[in-house]
Design an enzyme around this catalytic site. Structure first.
Site, mmCIF file in Angstrom:
data_model
loop_
_atom_site.group_PDB
_atom_site.id
_atom_site.type_symbol
_atom_site.label_atom_id
_atom_site.label_comp_id
_atom_site.label_asym_id
_atom_site.label_seq_id
_atom_site.Cartn_x
_atom_site.Cartn_y
_atom_site.Cartn_z
ATOM 1 N N SER A 128 -0.445 7.520 2.668
ATOM 2 C CA SER A 128 -1.388 6.428 2.685
ATOM 3 C C SER A 128 -1.128 5.362 1.626
ATOM 4 O O SER A 128 -1.799 4.336 1.594
ATOM 5 C CB SER A 128 -2.806 6.986 2.485
ATOM 6 O OG SER A 128 -2.935 7.610 1.221
ATOM 7 N N LYS A 139 -3.772 0.825 -5.860
ATOM 8 C CA LYS A 139 -4.049 1.119 -4.460
ATOM 9 C C LYS A 139 -5.529 0.893 -4.164
ATOM 10 O O LYS A 139 -6.387 1.139 -5.017
ATOM 11 C CB LYS A 139 -3.659 2.582 -4.175
ATOM 12 C CG LYS A 139 -3.851 3.057 -2.750
ATOM 13 C CD LYS A 139 -3.377 4.502 -2.638
ATOM 14 C CE LYS A 139 -3.610 5.082 -1.246
ATOM 15 N NZ LYS A 139 -3.132 6.477 -1.142
ATOM 16 N N SER A 178 0.897 11.502 0.596
ATOM 17 C CA SER A 178 0.635 10.067 0.639
ATOM 18 C C SER A 178 1.401 9.241 -0.376
ATOM 19 O O SER A 178 1.476 8.026 -0.248
ATOM 20 C CB SER A 178 -0.861 9.808 0.445
ATOM 21 O OG SER A 178 -1.588 10.252 1.562
#
Length: 481
Positions: A147, A71, A171
């Protein structure tokens, strides 16, 4: 190795093929790159790929040679950009590996790129100005969550079997639910955030991953768990590898069911129906379920306000530090409205208000701990509704202050944040889907502190009873599903 064959295997399966010499790591990596190229134009989940610089020996670990994506937040890889989805940090290159990156290298994972995240990971939808919206492979008009939305969409579409994710308010579990994946948020202190951070968002943030199978997530957590020097938290190490727990019967469990969220947010009918089907499945497997009320230890408004003060103060400090280091302004040319609102609000949080928010964190942790004295697990929907259309989350953004943004987050995801505050593990399991649209619906199971073992046992049982990995979205690297 053809992509059509590559997508038929999970990460553990690919590693086993390489260990037996049936396919080479180079062939698997080439298939992964082809898979990314096949799906990414439709979902915009991967913001960058690069040549792999690790060549692990096949069979050296349970995931050796498996293609992997990190990520664009919460981890640093030496010599690679870490932009956090923001124009403020666009072009920033990490100078060194974080502790987690070192463990991923030792795990033999072959990191080939990074996935999209909302700006500074401060949203539950992945629609950053910097790279544009990430689309849900089940319905590209809908969001992939956040996220860790890029990770969720990439894994769901078959680009890689497992990917790095973080979770400070849901997230990891939110994109797992929206994309039909398995995602487990570990216990606070299970995976190090160092060396740059001792804790993320004052203990709310953790590291983990999303995957299409339970055993992949278990194998990943086995390879990255454990403390590093200077860590402020320590979660007792499990008595056996989590990979072994996946096949162990959980035995009859007492599971409380919370169908409606704290704060009064109503669960939409499709999700409520999915929850009912999950309860029936659990009972058919011998578990005892009962509808419960769970006290947070504080009122909902106090809970939201405390989390607003903690999160916005952290955002303000991060933004100021990054802006100073990179010599960039803090204004609309570098930050989106929600981040600017959080920055302004966070600058106004006083020291006593911040300490009072930490006291709320403690009260929530104690309140949830009391629940787990009488129940093994708590079941809730991961989210109260199906994935929203792109753009819906940001409507009216300019009119919201920092508190308004956290209120919006909790309205869209009211079930997830409590377990970040308490530091306890929770997982989203793609047990079922919407009977009308076919969209996946995640069910959240939470356990007491340090009980990932129990979650993996139940997840393995659910996966065997009602397999989901064969369900594939319309955007799929292996071709039309």
């Amino acid at each position: 190795m053809r992509v059509s064959e590559y997508v038929c295997h999970d990460a553990v399966g690919l590693a086993e093929l390489m260990a037996r010499g049936e396919v080479s790591p180079a062939e698997v990596e080439a298939a992964a790159r082809e898979a990314v190229q096949a799906v990414n134009p439709a979902i915009d989940a991967v913001v960058e790929t690069w040549p792999a610089d690790d060549r692990p020996a096949p069979g050296s670990t349970p995931l050796a040679g498996v293609p992997f994506l990190i990520k664009d937040f919460g981890i640093s890889m030496a010599g690679r950009r870490t932009e956090m989805g923001s124009r403020l940090t666009a072009g920033h290159v990490a100078r060194s590996d974080s502790f987690l990156m070192r463990r991923l290298r030792r795990a033999g994972l072959v990191t080939v790129g990074r996935t999209a995240t909302p700006e500074l990971a401060y949203s539950i939808t992945t629609e950053p100005v910097l790279y544009g919206p990430t689309r849900n492979p089940w319905d590209p008009e809908r969001g992939a969550g956040g996220s860790s939305g890029g990770a969720g969409a990439a894994v769901a579409a078959g680009a890689v079997p497992v990917a790095h994710a973080t979770d400070a308010a849901g997230s990891l579990r939110i994109p797992a639910a929206y994309n039909g994946l398995f995602g487990l948020k570990p216990t606070r202190g299970r995976v190090s955030l160092g060396p740059a951070l001792d804790e993320g968002f004052n203990g709310l943030a953790v590291q983990g991953g999303v995957s299409r199978t339970v055993r992949d997530s278990a194998a990943l957590l086995d390879l990255i768990r454990g403390p590093e020097p200077g860590d402020p938290y320590f979660a007792e190490q499990p008595s056996r590898p989590y990979a072994q727990e996946v096949t162990r019967p959980p035995g009859p469990l007492r599971i409380g069911v919370l169908p409606q969220a704290w704060g009064g947010r109503r669960t939409a009918a499709p999700v409520a129906g999915a929850l009912d089907r999950t309860v029936r499945l659990l009972e058919s497997l011998g578990h005892r379920t009962e509808e419960v009320t769970v006290a947070l230890g504080v009122g909902w408004e106090e809970f939201v306000l405390a989390n607003t003060r903690l999160s916005t103060a952290n955002v303000a400090a991060s933004v100021d530090s990054l802006a100073a280091a990179l010599g960039r302004p803090v204004d609309s040319s570098t930050l989106e409205p929600s981040t600017l609102a959080a920055h302004r609000y966070g600058q106004g949080v006083s020291g006593p208000e911040f300490v009072a928010a930490l006291t709320v964190r403690n009260r929530v942790a104690r309140g949830l701990a009391r629940y787990f004295e009488t129940h093994d697990l708590l079941l809730t929907p991961t989210l109260p509704e199906l994935p929203p259309l792109l753009g819906a989350y940001g409507e009216g953004a300019e009119a919201l202050d920092g508190l308004g943004w956290i209120e919006r987050l909790n309205d869209h995801s009211p079930f997830t944040m409590a377990f970040n505050v308490a530091g306890t593990p929770a997982m989203s399991v793609p047990v079922t889907s919407d009977t009308g649209t076919g969209l996946p619906i995640g069910m959240q199971f939470a356990a007491g502190y340090g009980r990932e073992d129990l979650l993996f046992r139940l997840a393995g049982q659910l996966e065997r009873a009602q397999p989901w990995s064969g369900r594939t979205p319309g955007v799929w690297a292996g071709g039309r599903s």
